[in-house]
Write a protein that holds these residues in place. Sequence first.
Motif, PDB file in Angstrom:
ATOM      1  N   ILE B  91       0.883  -1.344  -0.074  1.00 15.01           N
ATOM      2  CA  ILE B  91      -0.009   0.106  -0.010  1.00 15.01           C
ATOM      3  C   ILE B  91       0.797   1.258   0.140  1.00 15.01           C
ATOM      4  N   GLU B  92       1.952   1.059   0.608  1.00 11.60           N
ATOM      5  CA  GLU B  92       2.886   2.335   0.711  1.00 11.60           C
ATOM      6  C   GLU B  92       3.629   2.635  -0.506  1.00 11.60           C
ATOM      7  N   GLU B  95       1.122   4.011  -3.101  1.00  8.21           N
ATOM      8  CA  GLU B  95       0.853   5.472  -2.836  1.00  8.21           C
ATOM      9  C   GLU B  95       2.046   6.102  -3.505  1.00  8.21           C
ATOM     10  N   GLY B 150      -3.763  -7.061   3.210  1.00  7.36           N
ATOM     11  CA  GLY B 150      -5.145  -6.435   4.184  1.00  7.36           C
ATOM     12  C   GLY B 150      -5.109  -5.051   4.153  1.00  7.36           C
ATOM     13  N   ASP B 151      -4.571  -4.494   3.259  1.00  2.00           N
ATOM     14  CA  ASP B 151      -4.605  -2.840   3.273  1.00  2.00           C
ATOM     15  C   ASP B 151      -5.414  -2.263   2.463  1.00  2.00           C
ATOM     16  N   LEU B 152      -6.198  -3.078   1.407  1.00  4.16           N
ATOM     17  CA  LEU B 152      -7.034  -2.304   0.404  1.00  4.16           C
ATOM     18  C   LEU B 152      -8.251  -2.838   0.833  1.00  4.16           C
ATOM     19  N   ARG B 153      -9.256  -1.689   0.766  1.00  2.00           N
ATOM     20  CA  ARG B 153     -10.626  -2.019   1.254  1.00  2.00           C
ATOM     21  C   ARG B 153     -11.117  -3.213   0.523  1.00  2.00           C
ATOM     22  N   PRO B 154     -11.636  -4.147   1.159  1.00  2.00           N
ATOM     23  CA  PRO B 154     -12.161  -5.513   0.572  1.00  2.00           C
ATOM     24  C   PRO B 154     -13.412  -5.279  -0.506  1.00  2.00           C
ATOM     25  N   ASP B 155     -14.012  -4.230  -0.311  1.00  2.00           N
ATOM     26  CA  ASP B 155     -15.259  -3.949  -1.143  1.00  2.00           C
ATOM     27  C   ASP B 155     -15.172  -3.341  -2.520  1.00  2.00           C
ATOM     28  N   VAL B 156     -13.731  -3.113  -2.746  1.00  2.00           N
ATOM     29  CA  VAL B 156     -13.211  -2.515  -4.071  1.00  2.00           C
ATOM     30  C   VAL B 156     -12.410  -3.400  -4.784  1.00  2.00           C
ATOM     31  N   ALA B 161     -10.264  -0.687  -8.856  1.00  2.00           N
ATOM     32  CA  ALA B 161      -9.569   0.354  -8.245  1.00  2.00           C
ATOM     33  C   ALA B 161      -8.495   0.899  -9.145  1.00  2.00           C
ATOM     34  N   ALA B 199      -7.471   9.572  -3.104  1.00  2.00           N
ATOM     35  CA  ALA B 199      -7.797   8.094  -3.619  1.00  2.00           C
ATOM     36  C   ALA B 199      -7.532   7.103  -2.472  1.00  2.00           C
ATOM     37  N   PHE B 200      -6.663   7.469  -1.644  1.00  2.00           N
ATOM     38  CA  PHE B 200      -6.387   6.328  -0.417  1.00  2.00           C
ATOM     39  C   PHE B 200      -6.963   6.594   0.889  1.00  2.00           C
ATOM     40  N   ALA B 201      -7.061   7.964   1.246  1.00  2.00           N
ATOM     41  CA  ALA B 201      -7.586   8.311   2.441  1.00  2.00           C
ATOM     42  C   ALA B 201      -9.262   8.579   2.095  1.00  2.00           C
TER      43      ALA B 201
END
Lengths: 205, 205
Positions: B91-92, B95, B150-156, B161, B199-201
């Motif tokens: 995720i870092e 970004e 586990g750092d990306l929202r699971p519903d997208v 994305a 996009a991320f927050a």
Amino acid sequence: MPAATPSTPPAARRDTYTPESLLAVAVRVFNERGYDGTSMEHLSKAAGISKSSIYHHVRGKEELLRRAISRALDGLFAILDEPAANRGRAIERVEHVTRRTTEVLMAELPYVTLLLRVRGNTGTERWAIQRRRDFDQRVADLLNDAAAEGDLRPDVDARLATRLLFGMINSIVEWYRPERAGTAHATSDEVADAVVATAFAGLRT
Amino acid sequence: MPAATPSTPPAARRDTYTPESLLAVAVRVFNERGYDGTSMEHLSKAAGISKSSIYHHVRGKEELLRRAISRALDGLFAILDEPAANRGRAIERVEHVTRRTTEVLMAELPYVTLLLRVRGNTGTERWAIQRRRDFDQRVADLLNDAAAEGDLRPDVDARLATRLLFGMINSIVEWYRPERAGTAHATSDEVADAVVATAFAGLRT
């Protein structure tokens, strides 16, 4: 394209178009060739009817453009009159408008695609660009209200947020194909959910 | 355009171009007229030098396109080799790649604009589209890795994305004008910060 009756040769195909079905053909051709690059001859060939038959329905290609653009704009502006766009906190209203704008874009895909691609060479195109700016401004106003209510992150300017939000939404016309939805392709609901989740809650958990 | 020496009439203007400055002129014309709509005559007029002077630098317009696209792609692919794109959690890394992609787009605006607009009518254009897809896929891979961690929202969905993320980033070419940055217009840093934050927050506090 409506099927010709078997006894009718293509050159004399009977005009079975309604204003709506002729519009659908014209929008497809405008999106393929660009409005500037489309002649009445192209429209006549694509519809399989004579130019005079087209002139029976409309005065010319600019009227077809105006009708097509109106369909897109009517769909978009109707969102702003929905109850959920007019009650509650501004952040809830702008999330609703974002979801519905995404849905209308996908439901009226060729019409909104045309709206997003107009260049401004004719009066109708300049009117379309101005109405599109008006819609963007209404969303920008909502984002400003959300900022004033403390619900918008303070480190992103509302005008810049509007641009990025519409950048994300409008880019959907580049890849969304309704005929493929539900297979490997995302459905309309999945796309609308993803846009709202990404733009307002962010991709990071 | 380099200034002609006072004694030289325009028709016989001395060719003072370097490969880079000629490329800058060509990219401007390609973006204005479209690559398909640009002839060597258009390039000759815009540069104020003869066609044979242009042929002294390049074999033809497709070579100018290839050089311009290469400049955009080299800038984008170099991001993937940066240390911050290769260490730490996915995720870092994604970004970082998002921020840098936005920065490269603005720093190389005409070149990236051209890359995003190629249609695929020539071998060079098809190569450009494929290389752009390769870049998008590298970012999609990072988003998939972030989802697995586990750092990306699971519903997208990660593929969706990726599309929305590039939709937001790429739309910047439609409105960002570096010459206006810092006035009422956002600066390059503000835009890059806003893209990553949105996009991320997410826009919502």
